[in-house]
Scaffold this active site. Structure first.
Site, short mmCIF file in Angstrom:
data_model
loop_
_atom_site.label_atom_id
_atom_site.label_comp_id
_atom_site.label_asym_id
_atom_site.label_seq_id
_atom_site.Cartn_x
_atom_site.Cartn_y
_atom_site.Cartn_z
N HIS A 1 0.73 -1.15 0.11
CA HIS A 1 0.01 0.05 0.03
C HIS A 1 0.86 1.13 0.09
CE1 HIS A 1 -0.34 0.61 4.55
NE2 HIS A 1 0.73 -0.22 4.26
N ASP B 1 5.46 -4.91 7.44
CA ASP B 1 4.27 -4.07 7.60
C ASP B 1 3.02 -5.06 8.11
OD1 ASP B 1 1.74 -2.90 7.58
OD2 ASP B 1 2.21 -2.18 5.31
N GLN C 1 -2.23 -5.42 8.79
CA GLN C 1 -3.39 -6.34 8.21
C GLN C 1 -3.46 -7.50 9.33
OE1 GLN C 1 -6.01 -5.34 7.25
NE2 GLN C 1 -5.35 -3.47 6.39
N LYS D 1 -6.79 -0.80 13.53
CA LYS D 1 -7.48 -1.86 12.84
C LYS D 1 -7.29 -3.15 13.63
CE LYS D 1 -5.07 -0.42 8.68
NZ LYS D 1 -6.13 0.12 7.65
N CYS E 1 -5.82 2.41 -1.47
CA CYS E 1 -4.33 2.75 -1.17
C CYS E 1 -3.26 2.05 -1.91
CB CYS E 1 -4.06 3.26 0.15
SG CYS E 1 -5.14 4.46 1.04
#
Length: 414
Positions: free
Chosen positions: A131, A208, A211, A234, A372
């Site tokens: 992203h 990252d 998620q 999130k 994104c």
């Protein structure tokens, strides 16, 4: 005092749903909300909302400075939050948990400290499924000092090409920065294998995890990454708070990111010496309340039956895949064998924005657009997708509502 999360020894989705007040509302007239935009942000359990209220009602004060009782209480709560996050990600020490505003700031912190040591011609390796937050900071570094950005391709199914990744690693590679789970496709990348490939060449890796942390605790020591970052909102926590974890020697070697209060040891007009970790990288008054709220979210998820939660999310993914696959003219975008509970979709004759607008009027909240990830959408030849992303509090009824709404929207638009 803060309330405590409900203990769910055996995962019971209906019991869990009672903890989330936002799920129990109508949008528009007599239209119940079906919330399927969890990859963008998750809903918050009452325990997190209560913890934020308690802080502002009873503990509000600045940290690390005051000698009065309230400041000491706030400092204790803030540092207890750091310990809760250390436990959630199994970091070796509290010092390796740096509070930031979120994943985006965490990556920018690495780019503006570790990255500023790079020189023209050095390379940073990313992937086609990143992203924007894991693309733009490196492009800015490219513009500033002339580093090269190498992009590892994915297959049409959304699977990362590990052979291409291996071939992309050279003596010029100074960092691999890769997403753990794709927000747009749901692909789960084999980050441990990626870390091993990079470490064979002594190349550090940033993962990252924006998620991945919403699906249960992660183990940064098991993953082996040099940096790992994520956002609170999130994973059922507040917005505007996140974490950068780093290997101790890596964080110690970084220069300060911002200058100001709390990150100093001693200041004179001639020079400044800096505090030790983690404060060296947390200049100014931190986001105290939301760090405490994030810790509450981490404890809430940890208290669930995480194995049962994982099975439930896999069931939702399988059931949703089955149901939407039966809708004429609709394709699933991203069919990697290893996926999280994200179903990205595209009609062959309808724009995702038009479909998403009708779904909203039917109470079904999904994300439409490029998520994104504009370079990824360009790679796939799509203007965007409809994305349904499921959290552990979603149900098969939510999937049925999604499928019915997609059918209705397609009928109305054709």
């Amino acid at each position: 005092m803060p309330t405590t999360a409900s203990k769910t020894r055996t995962f019971d989705v209906e019991q869990v749903r009672r903890d989330f007040p936002a799920l129990h509302q109508d949008v528009y007239d007599d239209t119940p909300l079906v919330y399927l935009d969890n990859a963008a942000t998750s809903q918050k359990p009452q325990v997190v909302i209560d913890r934020l209220s308690t802080y502002y009602e009873q503990e509000n004060s600045n940290v690390h400075r005051g000698v009065h009782r309230l400041s000491q209480n706030a400092t204790d709560a803030y540092e207890d939050a750091r310990e809760a996050i250390r436990d959630y990600i199994n970091a070796p020490t509290d010092e390796q948990v740096i509070f930031t505003r979120g994943t985006t700031e965490s990556i920018n912190l690495v780019a503006n400290t570790f990255g500023k040591r790079l020189k023209a011609g050095d390379e940073v390796v990313i992937t086609e499924m990143e992203h924007h937050a894991n693309i733009v900071p490196w492009q800015m570094l490219r513009n500033d000092i002339g580093i090269e950005l190498r992009v590892v391709p994915i297959s049409d199914e959304g699977v990362l090409n590990l052979d291409a990744l291996r071939n992309a690693l050279t003596e010029k590679t100074k960092l691999v920065s890769v997403v753990h789970i794709s927000n747009a496709l749901g692909t789960i990348n084999p980050v441990k294998e990626i870390v091993d490939l990079a470490h064979e060449r002594d190349i550090p890796v940033l993962v990252d995890g924006a998620q991945s942390v919403p699906h249960g605790p992660v183990d940064v020591q098991d993953i082996g990454a040099d940096f790992f970052c994520f956002s609170g909102h999130k994973m059922c926590g507040p917005t505007g708070i996140g974490v950068l974890y780093g290997r101790h020697d890596m964080l110690t070697s970084l220069p300060p990111y911002h200058g100001g209060g709390d990150m100093i040891d001693e200041v004179s007009f001639e020079k400044t010496t800096y505090a030790d970790l983690p404060h060296k990288l947390e200049a100014g008054t931190p986001n105290i309340a939301d760090a405490i709220g994030l810790a509450s979210a981490a404890r809430y998820i940890s208290d669930l039956d995480t194995d049962g939660m994982t099975r439930h999310e896999h069931d939702l993914l399988d059931y949703a895949t089955e149901q939407v696959s039966m809708i004429p003219g609709l394709s699933i975008v991203g069919t990697a064998p290893e996926k999280a509970s994200v179903v990205s979709m595209a009609f062959d004759d309808l724009h995702p924005y038009d479909v998403g607008t009708i779904l909203d009027r039917l109470g079904v909240a999904v994300r439409t657009g490029h998520h994104c990830t504009q370079p990824l959408m360009k790679r796939l030849g799509l203007p965007g997708t409809l994305r349904a992303s499921f959290a552990f509090y979603n149900t098969r009824d939510d999937v049925d509502a999604l499928a019915e709404a997609l059918d209705t929207a397609a009928t109305m638009l054709r």
